[in-house]
Design an enzyme around this catalytic site. Structure first.
Site, mmCIF file in Angstrom:
data_model
loop_
_atom_site.group_PDB
_atom_site.id
_atom_site.type_symbol
_atom_site.label_atom_id
_atom_site.label_comp_id
_atom_site.label_asym_id
_atom_site.label_seq_id
_atom_site.Cartn_x
_atom_site.Cartn_y
_atom_site.Cartn_z
ATOM 1 C CB THR A 184 -20.008 57.628 -3.353
ATOM 2 O OG1 THR A 184 -19.126 57.121 -2.597
ATOM 3 C CG2 THR A 184 -19.556 58.642 -4.633
ATOM 4 C CB CYS A 185 -23.552 54.607 -0.963
ATOM 5 S SG CYS A 185 -22.622 53.495 -1.978
ATOM 6 C CG ASN A 186 -18.988 52.164 -0.190
ATOM 7 O OD1 ASN A 186 -19.755 52.027 0.751
ATOM 8 N ND2 ASN A 186 -19.190 51.519 -1.404
ATOM 9 N NE ARG A 187 -14.405 56.142 -2.623
ATOM 10 C CZ ARG A 187 -13.287 55.679 -2.060
ATOM 11 N NH1 ARG A 187 -12.188 56.368 -1.344
ATOM 12 N NH2 ARG A 187 -12.952 54.459 -1.996
ATOM 13 C CB SER A 238 -14.337 50.329 -5.053
ATOM 14 O OG SER A 238 -14.192 51.629 -5.772
ATOM 15 C CD GLU A 279 -17.555 51.149 -7.759
ATOM 16 O OE1 GLU A 279 -18.321 51.269 -8.599
ATOM 17 O OE2 GLU A 279 -16.905 51.854 -7.031
ATOM 18 C CD GLN A 306 -20.340 56.793 -7.528
ATOM 19 O OE1 GLN A 306 -19.519 56.392 -7.083
ATOM 20 N NE2 GLN A 306 -21.827 56.505 -6.942
ATOM 21 C CB ALA A 360 -35.172 55.999 -10.647
ATOM 22 C CE LYS A 400 -24.763 57.506 -14.200
ATOM 23 N NZ LYS A 400 -23.395 57.918 -14.486
#
Length: 429
Positions: free
Chosen positions: A49-52, A107, A112, A118, A188, A190
């Site tokens: 993901t964007c953070n991990r 998170s 969140e 995810q 586009a 989530k």
């Protein structure tokens, strides 16, 4: 079965490193094919993901060093550079970690909800590629159950503050009245759906949604009274928007410095507010050097998010207790499964000894031996066979000082209870 979780996240690595080891959808099949071979793990799952970025592996041995080398090689990184940012969790700690991740406790935005979906997608992808077996399946199912209890039994998800919400909140620092501004949303998925929702609630009425597929862009834009376009049309709309928020899975930047420079000349110094939530980044970092451009990455949203953390500390403590219970329940489940396997082997061995002694008795009967003698011999032979090896092992363990084996034997066969009954029998008579 050994379980290993290895990864980096927003606490251990900056976005510059996170984007370099993010797995794009196009390379997932290749990654699964290589990972299990390189690590020797029998089961694997990948969360990116964007953070991990995290790898979950199950096998007979601790495969962390092999996984680290493979991860660095797969992304053309130096293993030493990556090692400084990587964390490794094993066995019970690995289970606790994945449960905390699913519950939103690890998170950037405490509580969140997106990470839960995810993680479910990561599990589904592992199953699709045949990489998740019975062990990881049990772990993920227990993890999802715990995460659901956290959502329903604590207040950690009330008034959720997501990365998308934090991005929109920061826009207020640049524009006092968002109803006067036009927004360009790139992607586009989530996250962009949440951004559109929060922008709409903040008063933004003019939307442009750019996406690789026009149909998806139009669907999301029309839900908020906006217009959908394809990515190649972005330069045409760039001069007329004020807010740009991007979150795609593109491996390369979508918006470059040159395109922004050309748009700025037409805007006559009207400022841009940009948030790049994507990892790898969608907007070239050099864009931040331009005058009248306020460009933020996902790492810049920390202040808004830290306020969220403080407001949810009580709920987080309750959630941590649920996670602890969930870890214990999973470990108990594994122990029970191990006991079932052991008992199955024990029964099979007893049945094999029984069959051997029974066949010996049947041969004796067919040869005309006395039935009573045969039955007594059968009982004696079966008893001796069943007790011989346990007796040898108990004597050996006692000689070695492992007296707990004798105590377990007494407990297994309830010998203390039998002795107590024998002691009270004369009184009853």
């Amino acid at each position: 079965m050994a379980l290993v979780t290895l990864g980096i996240n927003h606490r251990t690595a900056p976005v510059e490193l996170r984007e370099r080891i993010a797995f794009t959808p196009e390379r997932m099949e290749e990654a699964f094919a290589e990972l299990r071979v390189a690590s020797g793990a029998s089961e694997a799952a990948i969360l990116s993901t964007c953070n991990r970025t995290e790898l979950y592996l199950a096998g007979d041995d601790d495969c962390a060093p092999l996984v680290l080398r493979w991860l660095a090689g797969f992304h053309n990184l130096d293993a030493g550079e990556l090692e400084e940012a990587v964390y490794v969790h094993r066995d019970a700690d690995a289970v606790r970690h994945v449960m905390r991740v699913a519950a939103g406790l690890d998170s950037m935005v405490l509580g969140e909800p997106q990470i839960f979906g995810q993680l479910k997608d990561a599990y589904a992808l592992a199953r699709k590629h045949g990489a998740s077996g019975s062990f990881l399946s049990r772990m993920f199912e227990q993890t999802f159950s715990v995460a659901k209890r956290v959502r329903t039994q604590t207040a950690i998800g009330e008034n959720p503050v997501s990365v998308a919400y934090a991005a929109v909140s920061m826009a207020h620092h640049i524009f006092s009245d968002l109803s006067r501004n036009r927004a360009l949303l790139i992607g586009a998925g989530k996250t962009i759906e949440l951004v559109a929702q929060h922008l709409s609630e903040a008063g933004v009425k003019d939307f442009v949604v750019a996406n690789r597929t026009l149909e998806r862009a139009q669907s999301l834009a029309e839900a908020h009274g906006g217009k959908g376009i394809v990515l190649s049309e972005i330069p045409d709309y760039l001069p007329d928007v004020d807010i740009i928020i991007s979150s795609t899975a593109s491996p390369l930047p979508i918006l470059g410095k040159g395109a922004v420079e050309r748009a700025l000349k037409k805007r006559k110094h009207r400022p841009y507010f940009m948030v790049d939530i994507a990892v790898p980044r969608d907007i070239e970092p050099e864009v931040a050097s331009l005058a009248d451009v306020y460009l933020y990455t996902v790492d810049d949203l920390r202040q808004v998010i830290e306020e969220n953390i403080r407001s949810r500390e009580g709920a987080a403590r309750e959630a941590e207790n649920l996670v602890t219970d969930g870890v214990q329940a999973f470990l108990n489940q594994l122990r029970a499964l191990d006991a079932v396997s052991t008992l199955k082997q024990f029964r099979q061995r007893a049945e094999t000894l029984r069959d051997v002694e029974t066949e010996k008795a049947l041969r004796a009967l067919r040869n005309g031996s006395d039935p009573e003698t045969v039955l007594r011999s059968l009982a004696r032979g079966l008893t001796n066979k069943l007790l011989h090896e346990p007796s040898v092992q108990v004597r050996r363990a006692t000689t070695e000082g492992r007296t707990e084996v004798t105590e377990w034997l007494r407990e297994l066969h309830q010998l203390d209870a039998l002795e107590a009954d024998a002691a009270t029998t004369p009184e009853k008579l």
